[in-house]
Write a protein that holds these residues in place. Sequence first.
Motif, PDB file in Angstrom:
ATOM      1  N   UNK A   1      -9.561  12.274   3.191  1.00  0.00           N
ATOM      2  CA  UNK A   1      -8.698  12.167   4.157  1.00  0.00           C
ATOM      3  C   UNK A   1      -9.064  12.903   5.349  1.00  0.00           C
ATOM      4  N   UNK A   2     -10.280  13.596   5.502  1.00  0.00           N
ATOM      5  CA  UNK A   2     -10.758  14.038   6.584  1.00  0.00           C
ATOM      6  C   UNK A   2     -11.734  15.356   6.283  1.00  0.00           C
ATOM      7  N   UNK A   3     -12.047  15.970   7.419  1.00  0.00           N
ATOM      8  CA  UNK A   3     -12.904  17.211   7.120  1.00  0.00           C
ATOM      9  C   UNK A   3     -11.852  18.361   7.903  1.00  0.00           C
ATOM     10  N   UNK A   4     -11.964  19.618   6.967  1.00  0.00           N
ATOM     11  CA  UNK A   4     -11.168  20.499   7.396  1.00  0.00           C
ATOM     12  C   UNK A   4     -12.487  21.558   7.920  1.00  0.00           C
ATOM     13  N   UNK A   5     -12.301  22.803   8.682  1.00  0.00           N
ATOM     14  CA  UNK A   5     -13.584  23.723   9.039  1.00  0.00           C
ATOM     15  C   UNK A   5     -14.210  24.141   7.934  1.00  0.00           C
ATOM     16  N   UNK A   6     -13.902  24.002   6.738  1.00  0.00           N
ATOM     17  CA  UNK A   6     -14.778  24.664   5.647  1.00  0.00           C
ATOM     18  C   UNK A   6     -14.858  23.632   4.360  1.00  0.00           C
ATOM     19  N   UNK A   7     -14.150  22.495   4.309  1.00  0.00           N
ATOM     20  CA  UNK A   7     -14.201  21.672   3.183  1.00  0.00           C
ATOM     21  C   UNK A   7     -13.834  20.135   3.695  1.00  0.00           C
ATOM     22  N   UNK A   8     -13.915  19.366   2.825  1.00  0.00           N
ATOM     23  CA  UNK A   8     -13.157  17.968   2.797  1.00  0.00           C
ATOM     24  C   UNK A   8     -12.035  17.897   2.410  1.00  0.00           C
ATOM     25  N   UNK A   9     -10.958  17.360   2.834  1.00  0.00           N
ATOM     26  CA  UNK A   9      -9.645  17.090   2.251  1.00  0.00           C
ATOM     27  C   UNK A   9      -9.713  16.373   1.321  1.00  0.00           C
ATOM     28  N   UNK A  10      -9.707  16.639  -0.022  1.00  0.00           N
ATOM     29  CA  UNK A  10      -9.883  16.126  -1.300  1.00  0.00           C
ATOM     30  C   UNK A  10      -8.979  14.605  -1.520  1.00  0.00           C
ATOM     31  N   UNK A  11      -7.663  14.619  -0.936  1.00  0.00           N
ATOM     32  CA  UNK A  11      -6.698  13.682  -0.943  1.00  0.00           C
ATOM     33  C   UNK A  11      -7.627  12.363  -0.550  1.00  0.00           C
ATOM     34  N   UNK A  12      -7.101  11.286  -1.438  1.00  0.00           N
ATOM     35  CA  UNK A  12      -7.812  10.041  -1.015  1.00  0.00           C
ATOM     36  C   UNK A  12      -6.701   9.030  -0.620  1.00  0.00           C
ATOM     37  N   UNK A  13      -6.153   9.242   0.808  1.00  0.00           N
ATOM     38  CA  UNK A  13      -5.017   8.225   1.030  1.00  0.00           C
ATOM     39  C   UNK A  13      -5.381   6.823   1.515  1.00  0.00           C
ATOM     40  N   UNK A  14      -4.369   6.077   1.776  1.00  0.00           N
ATOM     41  CA  UNK A  14      -4.513   4.784   2.330  1.00  0.00           C
ATOM     42  C   UNK A  14      -5.186   4.734   3.534  1.00  0.00           C
ATOM     43  N   UNK A  15      -4.730   5.414   4.551  1.00  0.00           N
ATOM     44  CA  UNK A  15      -5.380   5.363   5.886  1.00  0.00           C
ATOM     45  C   UNK A  15      -6.982   5.605   5.721  1.00  0.00           C
TER      46      UNK A  15
ATOM     47  N   UNK B   1       0.907  -1.243   0.005  1.00  0.00           N
ATOM     48  CA  UNK B   1       0.123  -0.104   0.011  1.00  0.00           C
ATOM     49  C   UNK B   1       0.882   1.338   0.048  1.00  0.00           C
ATOM     50  N   UNK B   2       0.798   2.038  -1.085  1.00  0.00           N
ATOM     51  CA  UNK B   2       1.312   3.479  -1.035  1.00  0.00           C
ATOM     52  C   UNK B   2       0.422   4.483  -0.094  1.00  0.00           C
ATOM     53  N   UNK B   3       1.139   5.200   0.816  1.00  0.00           N
ATOM     54  CA  UNK B   3       0.719   5.772   1.980  1.00  0.00           C
ATOM     55  C   UNK B   3      -0.476   6.991   1.636  1.00  0.00           C
ATOM     56  N   UNK B   4       0.014   7.756   0.674  1.00  0.00           N
ATOM     57  CA  UNK B   4      -0.864   8.971   0.592  1.00  0.00           C
ATOM     58  C   UNK B   4      -1.044   9.127  -1.185  1.00  0.00           C
ATOM     59  N   UNK B   5      -2.139   9.979  -1.212  1.00  0.00           N
ATOM     60  CA  UNK B   5      -2.383  10.501  -2.633  1.00  0.00           C
ATOM     61  C   UNK B   5      -2.636  11.780  -2.596  1.00  0.00           C
ATOM     62  N   UNK B   6      -2.348  12.376  -3.941  1.00  0.00           N
ATOM     63  CA  UNK B   6      -2.772  13.493  -4.257  1.00  0.00           C
ATOM     64  C   UNK B   6      -4.091  13.668  -5.026  1.00  0.00           C
ATOM     65  N   UNK B   7      -5.169  14.236  -4.387  1.00  0.00           N
ATOM     66  CA  UNK B   7      -6.657  13.694  -4.917  1.00  0.00           C
ATOM     67  C   UNK B   7      -6.687  12.354  -4.847  1.00  0.00           C
ATOM     68  N   UNK B   8      -6.840  11.822  -6.013  1.00  0.00           N
ATOM     69  CA  UNK B   8      -7.007  10.171  -6.268  1.00  0.00           C
ATOM     70  C   UNK B   8      -5.987   9.591  -6.646  1.00  0.00           C
ATOM     71  N   UNK B   9      -4.748  10.303  -6.963  1.00  0.00           N
ATOM     72  CA  UNK B   9      -3.378   9.916  -7.672  1.00  0.00           C
ATOM     73  C   UNK B   9      -2.466   9.575  -6.644  1.00  0.00           C
TER      74      UNK B   9
END
Length: 763
Positions: A723-737, A426-434
Amino acid sequence: MDHRSSASIINRIGFIGNYLPRQCGIATFTADLCEAIAAEYAGTSCIAVPVNDIEAGYAYPPRVRFELAEKDIDSYLRAADFLNINNVDLVCLQHEYGIFGGRAGSHILALLRELRMPIVTTLHTILNAPDPDQRRVLKEVAALSDRLVVMSERGAKFLCEVYGVLPEKIDLIPHGIPDVPFVDPSYRKDMFGVEGKMVLLSFGLLSANKGIENVITALPAIVARYPNVVYIIVGATHPHVLRQEGETYRLSLQRMAKEQGVAGQVIFYNRFVCLEELNEFISAADIYITPYLNPAQITSGTLAYTLGAGKAVISTPYWYAEEMLAEERGVLVPFHDPAALAGQVIDLLDHESKRHAMRKRAYLFGRAMIWPQVAQRYMASFERARSERRHFIPSGFAVKPLDQRPGELPPLKLDHLHHMMDGTGMIQHASFIVPNYHEGYSVDDNARALIVSTHLAELELGHGEALAMASRYLAFIGYAFNAKTGRFRNFMDYQRNWLEESGSEDSNGRTLWALGTVLGRSNMPALQSMAGWLFEQVLPAILETTSPRAWAFTLIGIHEYLRRFEGDRRASQIRDELAGRLLVSYQSNRSDKWRWYEDGLSYCNAALPQAMLMCGQWIPNNAMTEAGLESLGWLAELQRADEARGHFVPIGTNGFYRRGGKRARFDQQPVEAQTMISACLEAYRSTGDKRWRKEAQRAFEWFLGRNDLNLPVYDPTTGGCRDGLHPDRPNENQGAESTLAFLQALLELRLAENTLQSVEARS
C-alpha cells in the motif's frame, strides 16, 4: 537442379505462422512453403514457429521448434530470444491479422522488434480501407521487414498507395500449388461414387462468408437442365466458428438444400482433408466454384490450387479472383446473384469445348505457381533481404545501451486481484494479503478494477476471465447508481449496506472514467449497453462539481468514450466546458515557480495534465496542450530525487504539498506512480518526445524498488502491490487500490508497447 550453392549464405530459416495439423489456410501455406524450401535447398535447415489458438496446442511435426501462445505477449518475446540465440539467418513471417493476439494482431510486433536477423514477410491480407489499428500494425510490420511478399499485383498497389511502402521493397510471388497432371475429371469420379455425374466443387474451411448458400440456391435451375449434376462441398467447419457457433451454418445449408429440392444433389464432406485427398477431389471436378461474399480478399489458396490443376472455375469477383481469372482463365459472376451463377454453370456445361479451352489456359498459367518454382523465388527474395541487410541495418535493430532501451516488464500475475474480489466486487482493503471484510467496498476501487479488466480484454490476457470480472465490477457500479441524486454512492459495508446517498465528486469522476473506457475500448456489446446507460445518466451531473480532479477523471473518460462515439455532441460539449474550467484553473494559479492547477498538490496529481493533453490534442486547443506539457514537466522535476539516482519520488500523503510550504516525502502511494505513468505515456503519444517514455519507465521502476528505500512495492509472489512506502519500511498491506494501480500501470505500458515504435517512426 541442385540449389545448395546458391543458398549457402542462408543456412537456417525460421518460419513464423500457423502450421499443420492446425486446420486453417495459413497453416497449410506455411507448412507447404517450409517443406518446399527444404526440398529444393538441401543445405538449408528450416524450422517452424507456429501460433497456438488453444492451450493444448497441436501434435506438430519435428520441424516445429517453438510454439507461440496466441494471446500471451510474453511468448512472443520468448520466441524472439529463441530465434536470436539459435543461429537463425532469416525469418519468414506469414502475416494475417487474425492469427496473432492483440488489437489487429499487434502482439507480433513485440517479436519482430527484438529480432536481429533479416525478416521477409508474406502478406496474406492487404486491406485498401483498414481501420486505424490495422493500418498501424501493417505499416509497422512493413517497416520492420526487409522484404515484403505479395501474391497479386493489386496487393503490391495497395502496399504502395495505402501504406506508403516503396515498390522496390516488394516481391510479387504467386501462391504455391502442388504439381499435378492435367487429367480428365472422369478419371477419379468413381473414387467418390459420382461416376457419370457432372461434378461441381467448393472446398475450404466452412464459414458464413464463403457464400455456399448462393450455389445451393442456384442448383434447382442447373439441375432442371442437367439432372446428373452433383455439388460436393469439401471441408470441416472452421475451428473458431465451431467453438463459437457449432454447426449452425452447415445445418442451415442442409435445410436449404432440402427446401430447394436438391438434397439428392448436394454432398457434404465434413473433414479437413490432407493434400493428397484434396487433389483427388479437385481432379474429379468438372467446375470449381468460389462464391465468396467479400471482395476484399487479396489471395485464395483454394482458387490457386484449382486454377493450377486445370479446372474450369466460376467465381465471384473478389480481388484475387479478378486477377487470376483474367484472360479467360475463368468466369466471374456478381456477388449474391444465384441466377447469374446458374447461367454460367449451364453455359460451361453446354459448351464443352469452351470449358476445356478454359481448363488448358488455367493449367498453363499455373505452371509458374508450382512449389519448386515458388521456393526458388522465395529464396531469391531471402537472398536480397540478406544482401541489403549487409549494407543497411535499421536503427531498431542496432544494439542499444540499457539507458536507450525500454525497461523489461514483469509478467502478469492476477492471483491477488482474485483474492481481493468476491461475488459483490472488489474489497477495499487487506490486512497483509488477507482481504479485510470490515472495510467493505467502494465504487472507486470497482471503477479502477473495471478499467483493469477492460485493458486485460484489450490485450487478450487473463485467460478469458476479463468478461466475467468486468461484468461483476460493472454490476457493482450499476448498483451504486442512485437515481434520486443522479450520482454514484461510494462506500458499502460488507453486509451490502450503502453508507451514503452520494459519493465524493472525485469518485463520481473516476467512475465516469471507467465507464468511458468500457465504451471506447471494449468489444463486448452486453457491457457497452449497461455502461452506456450509466454514462448517460451521470455525465451531466459532473458539471455541478468543483473538484479539478473530478473534472480531469471525467475528461479522461470522455476522451475514451469519444474514441468510438466522436459524434456525440453532448459529450463533446461537456468535455469542452470541463477542459475550459481546468485551463482557467491552471492559468489563474500558475506562476514562475508554481506550475499547477490548484494551490496545492495532493493525490493522483498527474491526472490533471493528462486530461489537459488529451483535450489539447483532440479538441484541439494549443493552450491546453502547452499547459499540459508545462505542468507535467514541472511535476516530473518536482518528483525526481536530488541524488544521482534520480529516481521517482511521489508527493507524500502525510501533509501533501501546499504552495509555499514543505512537501511531504512520505507516505508514498502507488496511485501516484500509476497516474504519472499514464500522463507520461499520453505526452509521448502526443509529442513523440522520448523523454516522456523514459519518465514513464522511471515512475514504473518505483514499484520495482528504484525508490527512496530501495525496496520493491510490487510483490511478485502474490501479484499484489504493497500500500505504499513509510519513511522506514513498506506498508505490507496489499489493498485493492494499490494492486489495481500497479496492474493498470503494467497494462498501459503493455498497450503502449504496441504503439511506441510507430510513434518513434513518426517523430
